[in-house]
Design a protein around this motif. Structure first.
Motif, short mmCIF file in Angstrom:
data_model
loop_
_atom_site.label_atom_id
_atom_site.label_comp_id
_atom_site.label_asym_id
_atom_site.label_seq_id
_atom_site.Cartn_x
_atom_site.Cartn_y
_atom_site.Cartn_z
N GLN A 94 0.76 -1.25 -0.19
CA GLN A 94 -0.03 0.05 0.06
C GLN A 94 0.89 1.24 -0.12
OE1 GLN A 94 -3.24 0.00 2.97
NE2 GLN A 94 -2.75 -2.14 3.45
N HIS A 95 0.43 2.20 -0.96
CA HIS A 95 1.26 3.60 -0.74
C HIS A 95 0.27 4.87 -0.62
CE1 HIS A 95 4.43 1.49 -3.13
NE2 HIS A 95 3.27 0.73 -3.70
N ARG A 96 0.70 5.61 0.24
CA ARG A 96 -0.22 7.05 0.38
C ARG A 96 0.72 7.87 -0.24
NH1 ARG A 96 1.21 11.13 3.80
NH2 ARG A 96 -0.47 12.49 4.46
N GLU A 97 -0.12 8.48 -1.51
CA GLU A 97 0.61 9.51 -2.24
C GLU A 97 0.11 10.79 -2.34
OE1 GLU A 97 3.12 8.19 -4.06
OE2 GLU A 97 2.48 6.07 -4.21
N ALA A 98 0.67 11.92 -2.12
CA ALA A 98 0.36 13.11 -2.05
C ALA A 98 0.73 13.99 -3.21
CB ALA A 98 0.84 13.98 -0.72
N GLN A 99 -0.08 14.68 -3.83
CA GLN A 99 -0.02 15.53 -4.98
C GLN A 99 1.26 16.11 -5.02
OE1 GLN A 99 -3.02 18.23 -6.26
NE2 GLN A 99 -1.78 19.33 -7.52
N GLY A 100 2.13 15.97 -6.24
CA GLY A 100 3.47 16.56 -6.22
C GLY A 100 4.43 15.88 -5.48
N HIS A 101 4.29 14.84 -4.69
CA HIS A 101 5.32 14.42 -4.11
C HIS A 101 5.21 12.70 -4.18
CE1 HIS A 101 6.36 17.95 -2.01
NE2 HIS A 101 5.14 18.27 -2.04
N GLU A 102 4.62 12.22 -5.16
CA GLU A 102 4.49 10.92 -5.40
C GLU A 102 5.82 9.99 -5.57
OE1 GLU A 102 1.21 13.47 -7.25
OE2 GLU A 102 3.47 13.28 -7.49
N SER A 103 5.66 8.87 -5.24
CA SER A 103 6.65 7.74 -5.25
C SER A 103 7.02 7.55 -6.72
CB SER A 103 6.31 6.59 -4.46
OG SER A 103 5.20 5.89 -4.91
N PHE A 110 2.59 5.63 -14.93
CA PHE A 110 2.24 6.72 -16.00
C PHE A 110 3.50 7.13 -16.82
CE2 PHE A 110 -0.46 6.97 -12.24
CZ PHE A 110 -1.79 6.61 -12.84
N ARG A 111 3.78 6.44 -17.85
CA ARG A 111 4.82 6.81 -18.57
C ARG A 111 5.00 7.80 -19.62
NH1 ARG A 111 8.57 2.72 -17.99
NH2 ARG A 111 7.81 0.79 -17.20
N SER A 112 3.50 8.18 -20.02
CA SER A 112 3.49 9.65 -20.74
C SER A 112 3.51 10.72 -19.86
CB SER A 112 2.20 9.60 -21.56
OG SER A 112 2.30 8.65 -22.29
N LYS A 145 12.56 11.62 -16.20
CA LYS A 145 11.93 10.36 -16.27
C LYS A 145 10.53 10.22 -15.94
CE LYS A 145 14.46 7.89 -17.51
NZ LYS A 145 14.47 7.23 -19.02
N HIS A 146 10.37 10.94 -14.75
CA HIS A 146 8.81 10.89 -14.48
C HIS A 146 8.30 12.31 -14.45
CE1 HIS A 146 9.65 6.85 -13.10
NE2 HIS A 146 10.50 7.20 -12.12
N VAL A 147 7.51 12.58 -15.61
CA VAL A 147 6.94 13.77 -15.98
C VAL A 147 5.63 14.25 -15.04
CG1 VAL A 147 6.20 15.34 -17.80
CG2 VAL A 147 8.07 13.80 -18.12
N PRO A 179 15.19 28.17 -22.38
CA PRO A 179 16.36 28.08 -22.89
C PRO A 179 17.52 27.01 -21.98
CG PRO A 179 16.10 30.34 -21.88
CD PRO A 179 14.70 29.36 -22.01
N SER A 180 17.13 26.88 -21.01
CA SER A 180 18.23 25.88 -20.28
C SER A 180 17.53 24.44 -20.01
CB SER A 180 18.21 26.30 -18.60
OG SER A 180 18.51 27.95 -18.62
N CYS A 181 16.49 24.26 -20.97
CA CYS A 181 16.01 22.78 -20.70
C CYS A 181 16.93 21.82 -21.44
CB CYS A 181 14.56 22.87 -21.69
SG CYS A 181 13.13 23.31 -20.80
N SER A 182 16.92 20.51 -21.00
CA SER A 182 17.88 19.47 -21.35
C SER A 182 17.05 18.71 -22.44
CB SER A 182 18.21 18.53 -20.31
OG SER A 182 16.86 17.78 -19.89
N ILE A 183 17.69 18.01 -23.42
CA ILE A 183 17.04 17.44 -24.45
C ILE A 183 15.97 16.23 -23.77
CG2 ILE A 183 17.32 15.44 -26.16
CD1 ILE A 183 18.12 17.97 -27.13
N ALA A 184 16.31 15.59 -22.52
CA ALA A 184 15.43 14.75 -22.09
C ALA A 184 13.97 15.41 -21.60
CB ALA A 184 15.90 14.23 -20.68
N GLU A 185 14.17 16.78 -21.15
CA GLU A 185 13.11 17.49 -20.63
C GLU A 185 12.07 17.86 -21.78
OE1 GLU A 185 14.34 19.68 -16.68
OE2 GLU A 185 15.38 20.39 -18.46
N LYS A 186 12.75 18.47 -22.82
CA LYS A 186 11.96 18.50 -24.16
C LYS A 186 11.22 17.19 -24.73
CE LYS A 186 15.36 22.18 -25.61
NZ LYS A 186 16.34 22.73 -26.66
#
Length: 866
Positions: A94-103, A110-112, A145-147, A179-186
């Protein structure tokens, strides 16, 4: 599955995701099309069932708390999760997940990416609205990696230089890259934009990308119409408040119980933790540096204690002063997660006697059983190569160099396999695969080699790698921790000398008496290691070679096998040219004990049954860009998680693999080995710092790496698209000659946009209807929406009637002349309804278009849609 005494709905036992929202304190199913989108005012329950690496299934049960959700909803979600866990037989984590701080476990579902939307059930907002084009919103996209994408104010004040932002205007999605974004983030931002286009808009939206503002004046003008003129400089990006590995390594175990109606939390241990601390009759809290809280529930603990797990965890968080968003994971005795097990120095399953991982025994004698396997199966079964840690059958060619005066000096081939603890060596192994050479470069570091020699060894390895086209797999080998394949390539003749050097000018004479422990049953797994020439070094389960100036004794312990004795005879000819005398334990002549300095006690107890610990392989993204070492785990990983702009770490416990993408950050690439060492150093389980580290380059992965991935596709790197290729593929259709957008009564008429920067989908058809998020709710539309008129010119994927959907009979097995007017014959599948598409191909559009092109074409041919 139902439970008459609970509020649980009917729940299907199946692999994959199932998601429910909490409405009127009950679980209401969320349609699959809305998976990954969460309203900030709601709570959700997520059930994820996946295949376990060792057979059976692994179940994760998450409850997600929106930042604006009510206390009642949060309480209902927690209660329903407890009921669901009981109905599942208490087998779920079981996992308790708070918005913005998910495990990371949650985010990996959710790969996309994850999208947060304002509102919720109480305010009338729904996940998928009837008119999906009446939208005007700005999404702030974060993560490599996790967007996750959070809806923010429609203002330039929301922007910064280091993140991706999506301006969603219904018919048009504009991706603005800082302008400071990495390729991964794009790349991740683009993947999210395409997911919104295909799942929420049925493919009927155009995506525009702004990398350089001066190159995209038309798109920038649309943004100004929505956001107004930009005033002042954009602010710098704020780094994520992510826990580093040093913080995660600070583990503490607490015994939790109630006394006189008070919750008592008693600290009982710190790092390194051992499994025997967990008693089945009790419950425990494991605090991972405030980063995550685990609650372990013993099988024999009371039902009241089990039910109170989450409550106790929340109380512990409050008592410690940790943020309310701290992750909580509830673990059941016997159903522990891989992450939990690896917080312990050693973890074994009951009655387990074989498997992968670290060997140990409860007695003095620790002996690894040597298991023979058929090397001819390695290519057909890459998972076997991974389990056995074998690149190939070890039949390739070897070249060996010694580091001398900080330079490479070739070693005489007659002495290949002999390594001295005072030296460093480079071993280049070349083998053929699919008719072309592949390389493994071992860097062997002697225990007594100087720091300068170890550094020179690494530098010379880089130069040698360059001479072979930067294609070599580099393996750091610490003396005494040689991997299995390294043993195999020397065909049973591997001898490790404790000190000294193989150089011609030796600084000290070799000792007259030497003792070697020989372990192995065949040419693949045998190694002789020099040990102190004392009687206490002996072990009844092995063969030892005692080399003196007059004779070489082969001492055979009572527990050794005939195969081990035969291999020792082969090694004896290498370590000594003297006459060989075979002696059995208990029948030693006086001269034998005299050479060892007299008799002394040694490990001679009866062999104990061994247990081997299973450690599930784990994949991490490595980052050191902020000056802090950050690891992001990808749970349930597959080959798709290896992106060309990543440096990834695969931990198989016996070995650490570093996978380096072709477009990875230069700094992270250069510091990859240091990152792996830091990972071992900060691991909560107190890992062996001499664990082999293997550097693997994209496109040159060996079998013992690919075998850890299910269904590895060797053609992925040739078919997979880079960020620029994905960006350019948006322009895969005819140029859009006119875009008409109604924004505050302003229009952009007859303005031709570049194919590269703004293009239609061409990859997914429109769905004829949209359902609300919760299946029993009424549809509502957002109050802050604006209307947009589509272009009078449709893309080829959208035929003139505006629907873009035809029955399968009209499309399958039809020639170009037989197709309806306007249908692109190269993209027949785009005109199928979502239901027909899934029925024919057995997968969603997203899954289909993520496959390599050749696989897509093959399936289209198979179903008459080519």
């Amino acid at each position: 599955m139902t439970d008459g005494d609970t509020n649980l709905p009917s729940i299907e036992r199946k692999l994959g995701l199932q998601i429910w929202g909490i409405e009127n304190m009950k679980m209401v199913p969320v349609p699959e099309k809305a998976y990954g989108t969460f309203f900030e005012g709601d709570c959700y329950i997520i059930l994820h069932t996946r295949r376990s690496p060792r057979g059976g299934s692994a179940v994760d049960l998450h409850y997600w708390i929106g930042k604006d959700s009510s206390r009642d909803e949060q309480g209902a979600a927690a209660a329903l999760v407890a009921q669901l866990d009981a109905a599942l037989g208490r087998s779920a984590v079981q996992h308790r997940e708070a918005q913005g701080h998910e495990s990371e476990t949650f985010r990996s579902c959710f790969r996309s990416g994850i999208v947060y939307k304002k509102g919720g059930v109480a305010s009338g907002f729904k996940h998928v609205e009837t008119n999906m084009y009446n939208i005007k919103r700005l999404l702030h996209v974060k993560g490599k990696k996790h967007v996750s994408a959070t809806e923010v104010a429609l203002s330039w004040d929301s922007f910064n230089k280091g993140d991706v932002f999506l301006l969603d205007l219904g018919k048009v999605l504009i991706q603005w890259n800082g302008p400071s974004c990495s390729i991964a983030e794009k790349s991740r931002g683009l993947a999210l934009a395409r997911s919104i286009r295909d799942s929420e808009r049925g493919g009927r939206a155009q995506i525009g990308i702004i990398d350089q503002e001066r190159e995209c004046p038309e798109l920038l003008q649309i943004m100004r119409m929505v956001l107004g003129e930009r005033r002042g400089e954009l602010r710098d990006a704020t780094p994520d408040a992510t826990a580093d590995e040093l913080q995660k390594a600070n583990v503490r175990l607490y015994h939790v119980y109630e006394k006189d109606n008070d919750l008592v939390v008693q600290e009982i241990a710190t790092r390194p933790l051992t499994q025997d601390l967990l008693q089945h009759e009790d419950c425990y809290i494991l605090d991972q540096g405030g980063f995550k809280i685990y609650v372990w529930r013993g099988k024999a603990s009371s039902p009241e204690e089990k039910k109170a797990a989450f409550t106790r965890a929340v109380g512990f968080i409050q008592a410690k002063g940790y943020p309310s968003s701290t992750n909580v994971e509830v673990i059941n005795d016997g159903a522990e997660s891989a992450m939990f097990k690896q917080l312990f120095q050693r973890w074994t399953e009951k009655n387990e006697t074989q498997g992968l991982g670290k060997v140990y025994t409860t007695g003095k004698i620790a002996k690894v059983e040597q298991v023979k396997f058929d090397t001819t199966q390695l290519h057909a079964r890459p998972e076997l190569a991974a389990e056995q840690r074998m690149v190939d059958d070890a039949s390739g060619e070897i070249e060996v160099w010694r580091i001398e005066d900080l330079q490479m000096q070739p070693v005489n081939p007659k002495t290949y396999g002999q390594f001295y603890g005072g030296d460093c060596y480079l071993v280049l192994y070349t083998y053929l695969r699919s008719g072309r050479p592949h390389y493994v470069l071992y860097m062997w570091q002697g225990r007594h080699a100087s720091v300068d020699e170890i550094t020179a060894c690494a530098l010379n390895a880089v130069e040698l790698d360059k001479k072979h086209g930067d294609e070599a797999v580099q393996v750091r080998v610490t003396m005494g921790k040689e991997p299995r394949h390294f043993l195999a390539i020397f065909k049973g003749k591997l001898v490790i000398y404790e000190g000294g050097t193989s150089r011609a000018q030796k600084s000290a004479p070799e000792p007259a008496i030497r003792l070697f422990q020989v372990r192995g049953t065949d040419e693949v797994n045998t190694k002789a290691t020099e040990v102190p020439a004392r009687a206490s070094s002996l072990n009844s389960n092995d063969v030892f070679l005692l080399s003196t100036s007059q004779v070489c004794y082969l001492w055979c312990g009572k527990g050794c096998s005939g195969d081990e004795r035969e291999m020792a005879k082969m090694v004896a000819d290498i370590v000594s040219r003297r006459d060989k005398h075979t002696i059995l334990e208990g029948q030693e002549p006086a001269e034998f004990w005299e050479a060892l300095g007299g008799k002394a006690p040694y490990a001679s107890e009866k062999r104990f049954q061994e247990q081997i610990t299973h450690y599930q392989p784990r994949l991490f993204e490595c980052s050191n860009q902020t000056g802090r070492f950050i690891m992001t785990e990808v749970v349930g990983f597959c080959q798709e998680d290896l992106d060309e702009d990543d440096v990834m770490l695969l931990d198989t416990w016996e070995e650490i693999f570093l996978w380096v993408g072709k477009a990875s950050n230069t700094q992270e690439r250069n510091e990859a080995i240091a990152s792996a060492k830091e990972y071992l150093k900060t691991h909560p389980a107190g890992r062996d710092l001499a664990t082999p580290i293997i550097l693997v380059k994209q496109g040159y992965e060996p079998l013992n790496f690919t075998g850890w991935f299910n269904a590895w596709d060797p053609y992925k790197w040739s078919d997979g698209k880079s960020y620029e290729e994905m960006k350019n593929s948006l322009g895969d259709i005819s140029a859009i000659s006119e875009i008409k957008v109604d924004l505050n009564n302003l229009s952009l008429n007859k303005r031709s946009l570049s194919m590269t920067n703004l293009a239609g989908s061409g990859t997914a058809s429109a769905s004829s209807e949209y359902k609300s998020h919760f299946s029993n709710s009424n549809n509502h539309s957002s109050s802050n929406s604006s209307n947009y008129n589509s272009s009078s010119h449709s893309s080829p994927a959208m035929v003139p009637n505006g629907e873009g959907v035809y029955s399968r009979e009209v499309l399958m097995h039809r020639t170009v002349d037989e197709l309806p007017e306007g249908v692109d014959p190269t993209k027949k599948e785009c005109y199928l309804s979502d239901a027909d598409f899934h029925d024919i191909f057995g997968k969603s559009r997203d899954e289909f278009y993520q496959m390599p092109k050749w696989k897509q074409q093959n399936e289209k041919k198979q179903f008459g849609l080519f």
